[in-house]
Design a protein around this motif. Sequence first.
Motif, mmCIF file in Angstrom:
data_model
loop_
_atom_site.group_PDB
_atom_site.id
_atom_site.type_symbol
_atom_site.label_atom_id
_atom_site.label_comp_id
_atom_site.label_asym_id
_atom_site.label_seq_id
_atom_site.Cartn_x
_atom_site.Cartn_y
_atom_site.Cartn_z
ATOM 1 N N TYR A 207 0.850 -1.191 0.000
ATOM 2 C CA TYR A 207 0.000 0.000 0.000
ATOM 3 C C TYR A 207 0.886 1.240 0.000
ATOM 4 O O TYR A 207 1.997 1.239 0.559
ATOM 5 N N ASP B 260 -13.304 2.866 -1.709
ATOM 6 C CA ASP B 260 -12.773 3.958 -0.887
ATOM 7 C C ASP B 260 -13.088 5.302 -1.520
ATOM 8 O O ASP B 260 -13.409 6.281 -0.838
ATOM 9 N N SER C 289 -7.711 7.356 1.141
ATOM 10 C CA SER C 289 -7.680 6.027 1.773
ATOM 11 C C SER C 289 -7.068 6.101 3.165
ATOM 12 O O SER C 289 -7.493 5.389 4.084
ATOM 13 N N ALA D 16 -8.107 -5.528 -5.938
ATOM 14 C CA ALA D 16 -7.389 -4.284 -5.638
ATOM 15 C C ALA D 16 -8.155 -3.081 -6.176
ATOM 16 O O ALA D 16 -8.256 -2.036 -5.520
ATOM 17 N N GLN E 254 -11.162 -2.309 -3.906
ATOM 18 C CA GLN E 254 -10.770 -1.593 -2.687
ATOM 19 C C GLN E 254 -10.632 -0.095 -2.965
ATOM 20 O O GLN E 254 -11.178 0.740 -2.235
ATOM 21 N N ALA E 255 -9.870 0.240 -4.014
ATOM 22 C CA ALA E 255 -9.643 1.650 -4.339
ATOM 23 C C ALA E 255 -10.934 2.331 -4.777
ATOM 24 O O ALA E 255 -11.193 3.489 -4.436
ATOM 25 N N GLY F 78 -5.638 0.388 -3.463
ATOM 26 C CA GLY F 78 -5.993 -0.987 -3.127
ATOM 27 C C GLY F 78 -4.850 -1.906 -3.526
ATOM 28 O O GLY F 78 -4.168 -1.644 -4.519
#
Length: 530
Positions: free
Chosen positions: A372, A511, A380, A504, A507-508, A496
């Motif tokens: 990360y 967020d 994030s 990934a 996740q990004a 992510g």
Amino acid sequence: MNRSIDIFDTTLRDGTQGEKVAFSAEDKLRIARQLDAFGINYIEGGWPGSNPRDMEFFELAADASFEHARIVAFGSTCRAGASPEEDRNLRLLVEAGTSVVCIFGKSWLLHVEKALQITAGQNLEIIRDSVGFLKQHGKEVIYDAEHFFDGYKSDPEYALSTLKAAEEAGADTVVLCDTNGGTLPHEISEIVAEVHKRVDIPVGIHAHNDCELGVANAMAAVRSGCTHVQGTVNGYGERCGNTNLCSLIPNLQLKQDYECIPDEKLEELTALSRFVSELANLNPDIRQPYVGRSAFAHKGGIHVSAVMKNEDTYEHVPPSRVGNSRRVLVSDLSGRSNISYKAEQLGIKLDKYGDNVSEIVQKLKELENKGYQFEAAEASFELLVKRMTGVWEEFFKLEGFRIIVEKNVSGSSRTEATLRIKVNDQAEHCAAEGNGPVHALDKALRKALHKFYPEISNMHLNDYKVRVLNEKDGTGADVRVLIDSAEHGKSWGTVGVSHNIIDASWQALTDSFGYYLAQKQKSIQQKEVI
């Protein structure tokens, strides 16, 4: 202030000779207005005889009003064997309608004898005739002595005689050009000092950055008596660029007590730099002194701890003085000071959370070890802090998603994402097609959220980057996804990490949506309080 310096901006002419730099006539007019408002003395608009776009700019500028700056038309001395009256270039300079004209001529015998293939005496006559012709038409004439420093080092007396020819013909200013950008500061100082012994009119400097000395050479010239400096915003220009006015102006004004622009305008420097970058369609250089995003960015915990106590410990000038701002970065080098500072910026007082600071620092180091990176994903990071301190409430929860990618023998492909989420305990099941898996997932999520949060139609994905973290693992490697999202010019970054690029990306992506919705909720609450 010690004394004033005339700043001559050539972003619209010399700056456009830089690789990937291009402006329309309208762009150039917009930049000229900004430069005028900033307090620049001279704005070189282009070469009327070289292309239609520059002619169009001068036509637009003729109908515009400028409060401070004088627009300058640029060109060369007349051609050998032709009188100034017959020379198309000089005629177009007059017709451009500017009160100021800047022309260049040869100072180096190498160019006179090998490039132009004329005699030294003929070159002096061309300079006199060209300057005299423009003065007869009522122009303020700035004479650029091209390759002056190389010419001086080769034949000092001849190089100086070209300046005297321009001066005797009525030039208002002579400018010494380090056209190849290879002269060193101590040479600049010595040569400028000698020029001042022989020339009575104001002397200027035009430096290039081929040795990373464009700003240093301009400063050396000023220290030796030059009162006119030519340069460009962000240092744009041919090859390695020109003297960067975004560094030169604060160096002279804040460090050496010269007056280049009105003092109160200096706070607009960063905005000007980014405005020109935007119209040039170039990413701003984050490491550019004074105006770059990293110019006042602190990453090491010791640095942040010291800056929090006294900004002078690691900042040579206050960021606000040039319109920039301090940034504290979070990474595996961060300590409690970084986390506390960033949390306070987010409106979170960590003091009341006791050991949370240590836990956040430890978690941050673990996440960065996994790949990360929060320096470019501050949204994030904010969500991480809020989740760990228990002040975050999710706007939606994932129940599951499925992505189907089809490709047929004709070569065409189809991607569909099916998504199940819960919003306020209400289940939503949506599907959408996209250009690829991430696009389809983004569209499905928007479709599922829209009836609950219609404002998401205002935000969009600005940039999407994927970085392979451990290349030796090939297609099975972990990847880091960075997403930059925006709404009405405001942007935020999210991150992510996973061995699965879709995970990934999710996740990004989530967020990004969560951060946006939180900002909107905060804005509504503030309005209700008011």
